[in-house]
Design an enzyme around this catalytic site. Structure first.
Site, short mmCIF file in Angstrom:
data_model
loop_
_atom_site.label_atom_id
_atom_site.label_comp_id
_atom_site.label_asym_id
_atom_site.label_seq_id
_atom_site.Cartn_x
_atom_site.Cartn_y
_atom_site.Cartn_z
N HIS A 91 0.89 -0.88 0.11
CA HIS A 91 0.48 0.32 0.14
C HIS A 91 0.83 0.99 0.33
O HIS A 91 0.67 1.99 0.42
CB HIS A 91 -0.76 0.50 1.25
CG HIS A 91 -1.99 -1.00 0.97
ND1 HIS A 91 -2.82 -0.92 0.56
CD2 HIS A 91 -2.23 -2.17 1.68
CE1 HIS A 91 -4.05 -1.88 1.45
NE2 HIS A 91 -2.95 -3.24 1.60
N ASN A 164 -10.74 -2.38 2.48
CA ASN A 164 -10.08 -2.80 1.07
C ASN A 164 -11.40 -2.38 0.27
O ASN A 164 -12.62 -2.21 1.04
CB ASN A 164 -9.75 -3.77 1.04
CG ASN A 164 -7.90 -4.16 0.86
OD1 ASN A 164 -7.01 -3.83 1.27
ND2 ASN A 164 -7.32 -5.51 0.83
FE1 HDE Z 1 -2.51 -4.48 5.78
N1 HDE Z 1 -0.44 -4.19 6.18
N2 HDE Z 1 -2.14 -6.83 5.88
N3 HDE Z 1 -4.41 -5.68 4.65
N4 HDE Z 1 -3.07 -3.03 4.88
C1 HDE Z 1 -0.54 -2.66 5.88
O1 HDE Z 1 1.14 -0.93 7.07
C2 HDE Z 1 -0.59 -6.80 6.48
C3 HDE Z 1 -4.85 -6.85 5.12
C4 HDE Z 1 -4.65 -2.69 4.38
O2 HDE Z 1 -3.26 3.34 4.14
C5 HDE Z 1 1.17 -2.42 6.27
O3 HDE Z 1 0.84 1.04 7.52
C6 HDE Z 1 -0.95 -8.16 6.90
C7 HDE Z 1 -5.70 -7.00 4.79
C8 HDE Z 1 -4.24 -1.16 3.93
O4 HDE Z 1 -1.74 3.19 5.33
C9 HDE Z 1 1.38 -3.90 7.16
C10 HDE Z 1 -2.39 -8.93 6.70
C11 HDE Z 1 -6.32 -6.17 4.27
C12 HDE Z 1 -2.92 -0.75 4.55
C13 HDE Z 1 -0.18 -4.79 6.29
C14 HDE Z 1 -2.93 -7.41 5.44
C15 HDE Z 1 -5.75 -5.33 4.21
C16 HDE Z 1 -2.58 -1.67 4.76
C17 HDE Z 1 1.68 -1.98 5.65
C18 HDE Z 1 -2.13 -10.50 6.35
C19 HDE Z 1 -8.24 -5.43 3.96
C20 HDE Z 1 -2.41 0.34 4.28
C21 HDE Z 1 1.90 -0.62 5.75
C22 HDE Z 1 -2.87 -10.96 7.53
C23 HDE Z 1 -8.73 -5.58 5.10
C24 HDE Z 1 -3.37 1.54 5.20
C25 HDE Z 1 0.65 -0.48 7.05
C26 HDE Z 1 -2.42 2.75 4.98
C27 HDE Z 1 -1.27 -2.14 5.22
C28 HDE Z 1 -0.09 -6.77 7.05
C29 HDE Z 1 -4.05 -7.99 5.14
C30 HDE Z 1 -5.54 -3.31 4.33
C31 HDE Z 1 2.54 -4.25 6.60
C32 HDE Z 1 -0.22 -8.86 8.03
C33 HDE Z 1 -7.03 -8.75 4.71
C34 HDE Z 1 -5.39 -0.43 3.38
O5 HDE Z 1 1.46 -3.89 7.68
#
Ligand code: HDE
Length: 709
Positions: A91, A164
């Protein structure tokens, strides 16, 4: 008092130019200086020392070496060298805005969350939209999931719904996330492709992970190429809990519904937009908000209890599954309005730190293994990105309600805590003793009873990988089904190893035989693979969920959309004005595209300024096209490839096209065949007819003839 800024003592003398209340002077070497005056502040170093010359470093002799003593120079370069922070590992590419959430009605029966206690309550909000795979500078219209992260600054702390624009996810367990993301990012031995899933590693991983099939269908659908952030839905994805004041818990899924309806582009259009305007989505949001057209979504709750969870065919803790709206209706409980752009992209959009574990009293987690993993990841990643556990003090991240705790020190401790106590319990009493626990008001985790063996397992209730993928597919209109097939063919055609292509088709055979055959034909597979062996038999008769289709749920408005009018000298001014008025009435915009940016001379002799030169404003950046030319203009433009592309693309992308009679020469040259989406504008009154037609957004009946699929 004006402060002189030239080292040579050159002030408002010869060679100076006045810009508003600023004086810009030219020094001996041709360099410019701005002289502070009036309300303009004096330029200082970070330590507040006034700067006399910001154009020249301190030198020993005019052509001599630079002096190390030059603290202003060193501070400036030092700061510059450290201006970047690590981009988000996923992201990275994003854009955001401020706004507010307004509660429609108290929800005291299901939650004690303060934000839902009073009708009309307005809570400040910040939203960041993003793509997942590409780096910070990647184009906006990559085929990808969009992040839809909402920070609600409630009176009882920050609540982040980090969602999302797709309601399901690729994987069921957070431990697979690094593998998923490694596979979609650039391949490590070559550093490409950027912001694209169309490559071997991604499809290798997906085709070896049957649980990803449902999400793969969504990502190959039009949901992954939205027209605008403003026209997409948002989803919390996981099942969460709401807890009321009596401690009663209900399950909930969060939905954001765009007021202007959903809309996507076609793939060929996305490819071209990425070239024409890689910032297409951020520009769209910026333009809408700064012009006062504030995007709005309604928050919808799908609320259900243990009893429903027990009898539902799928596990509500499995993030690769959704609950159809037709089964558990959505209750709209408030609206989110974005009404103010970020003032500074870095300070706010880049430094905003969303954390899934930011929930408020009255909201709680479920055992979804993806959510549990995320609750670790987000806090951890902020430390890497922002460099200090004090990131919570940054203005964009700080709660807007009072907060008090004993967390102390660390890098960039911007708060100045008062008092002697930095621990508790303490016996200092009063203000010196600092904050105290609030047993009643404080956050209580829902006391769910958990027992079981400690083991690395996937629950067998997560084993159905295809039934909902099939349900999604059959819920799409034939046009959308065609787009899904075309997207699989495109993506898998970029995969070099044929066995990966076949393996993927093996999964599609469990989704829909027609889809699998179409994709196999499109790839020219030499033989049809065997269907992948499903871990659990596919339920083939799940009822379609019409709510899952974009085209099947048209907004029936052209509000918030844009028409690009290609105009030439001699354009019929009355017609153009009528079109502009009809669009304004609809809440839509008219943008003028001309051979030269300086504009054109209209039929009535008036001069009309253009918004874009033809190659800078191709029709892909508009929602519909109007071709309004004089006979001479049409003849001239028929020989211009950019003008022919403008028309041919609008036609190929199934856009509504309005034209006057004289424009026909160009239309013919561009291969336009009259159909229900091509509207002749004979007289001014026809403009309204065209705008009404545009409410359908695209003339999909044309698609088969232009062979988009
Ligand atoms: Fe994320 N995800 N994600 N994700 N995600 C990040 O956090 C992660 C997942 C989502 O505009 C990171 O600050 C893991 C699902 C958004 O700043 C990180 C798993 C959904 C954003 C991270 C998921 C998301 C992130 C990277 C698997 C939808 C952007 C930067 C379990 C429900 C937020 C940060 C923004 C960002 C980890 C899966 C949505 C690395 C480990 C499912 C919208 O922490």
């Amino acid at each position: 008092m004006a402060r002189r800024t030239s080292a040579k003592g050159q002030g408002n003398g010869e060679g100076s130019v006045q810009f508003g209340d600023q004086t810009v002077t030219r020094g001996e070497g041709g360099e410019t200086h701005q002289v502070a005056g009036g309300d303009v502040p004096v330029l200082t170093t970070q330590q507040g020392i006034p700067v006399s010359d910001d154009q020249n470093s301190l030198r020993i002799g005019r052509r001599g070496p630079t002096a190390l003593e030059d603290f202003h120079f060193r501070e400036k370069i030092f700061h510059f060298d450290h201006e970047r922070i690590p981009e988000r590992v996923v992201h990275a590419r994003g854009y955001g805005a401020h706004g507010f959430f307004e509660t429609y009605e108290p929800l005291t029966d299901i939650t004690r969350a303060d934000i839902f206690q009073r009708a009309g309550e307005k809570t400040p909000a910040f939203v960041r939209f993003s793509t997942v795979a590409g780096s910070l500078g990647s184009p906006d219209l990559a085929r990808d999931v969009r992040g839809f992260a909402v920070k609600l600054y409630t009176k009882e702390g920050n609540w982040d719904i980090v969602g999302n624009n797709i309601p399901v996810f690729f994987i069921q367990d957070a431990i697979k996330f690094p593998d998923l993301i490694h596979s979609v990012k650039e391949e490590p031995d070559r550093g490409f492709p950027q912001a694209q899933s169309a490559h071997d590693n991604f499809w290798d991983f997906i085709s070896l992970s049957p649980e990803a099939t449902h999400m793969a269908l969504w990502v190959m659908s039009d949901r992954a190429i939205p027209r605008s952030f403003r026209f997409m839905e948002g989803f919390g994805v996981h099942t969460f809990r709401l807890v009321n004041a009596e401690g009663k818990s209900t399950f909930v899924k969060f939905h954001w519904k765009p007021k202007l309806g959903m809309q996507s582009v076609v793939w060929n259009e996305a490819l071209k937009i990425n070239g024409a305007d890689p910032d297409f989505h951020r520009r769209d949001l910026y333009d809408a908000i700064t012009s006062g057209d504030f995007p709005e979504w309604e928050l919808g709750l799908q609320v259900f209890d243990e009893e429903f969870a027990d009898k539902f065919q799928f596990d509500v803790l499995d993030a690769t599954k959704l609950i159809p709206e037709e089964l558990v209706p959505i209750r709209l409980v408030g609206r989110l309005v974005l009404d103010r752009m970020a003032d500074n992209v870095f300070s706010e959009i880049e430094q905003v730190a969303f954390c899934t574990q930011n929930v408020v009293p009255g909201v709680d987690f479920s055992n979804d293994p993806l959510l549990q993993g995320r609750n670790f990841s987000y806090l951890d990643t902020q430390l890497k990105r922002l460099g200090s556990p004090n990131f919570t003090y940054l203005p964009i991240n700080a709660p807007k309600c009072p907060f008090a705790h004993f967390q102390r020190d660390g890098h960039m401790a911007v708060a100045v805590p008062q008092g002697r106590a930095n621990y508790e319990p303490n016996s200092w009493g009063g203000a010196a003793g600092g904050p105290r626990e609030a047993p009643q008001q404080g956050f209580h985790s829902y006391p769910a009873e958990e027992t079981g063996l400690k083991e690395r397992v996937r629950s067998e209730t997560f084993a159905d990988h295809y039934s909902q993928a099939r349900q999604f597919y059959v819920s799409q209109t034939p046009t959308e089904q065609g787009h899904i097939a075309a997207a699989f063919i495109f993506e898998l055609s970029k995969v070099q190893r044929p066995e990966i292509r076949s393996r993927m088709v093996g999964h599609l055979l469990n989704v829909d035989a027609g889809l699998a055959n179409k994709v196999a034909d499109g790839l020219r597979l030499k033989e049809m693979p065997k269907a992948a062996v499903p871990a659990r038999a596919v339920i083939e008769d799940l009822p379609a969920s019409p709510a899952l289709s974009i085209i099947g749920n048209p907004p029936d408005t052209f509000q918030g959309r844009k028409v690009g009018a290609l105009i030439s000298d001699g354009v019929d001014a009355a017609l153009l004005n009528a079109l502009k008025a009809a669009l304004e009435k609809e809440g839509a915009l008219l943008k003028l595209v001309a051979p030269n940016i300086g504009g054109v001379k209209a039929s009535d002799g008036s001069w009309i300024e253009a918004d874009e030169k033809i190659d800078g404003g191709p029709s892909v950046v508009f929602d519909a096209a109007a071709i309004l030319l004089s006979a001479d203009g049409a003849k001239l433009l028929a020989n211009e490839s950019t003008a022919r592309d403008f028309v041919a693309d609008a036609f190929a992308h199934c856009k509504f096209i309005a034209h006057n009679a004289d424009a026909q020469t160009l239309l013919d040259k561009a291969g336009v065949v009259p159909d229900g989406g091509v509207v002749a504008l004979g007289k001014a009154a026809d403009a309204a007819t065209f705008v009404t037609a545009c409410r359908k957004l695209r003339f999909w009946d044309r698609e088969a003839t232009v062979k988009q699929v």
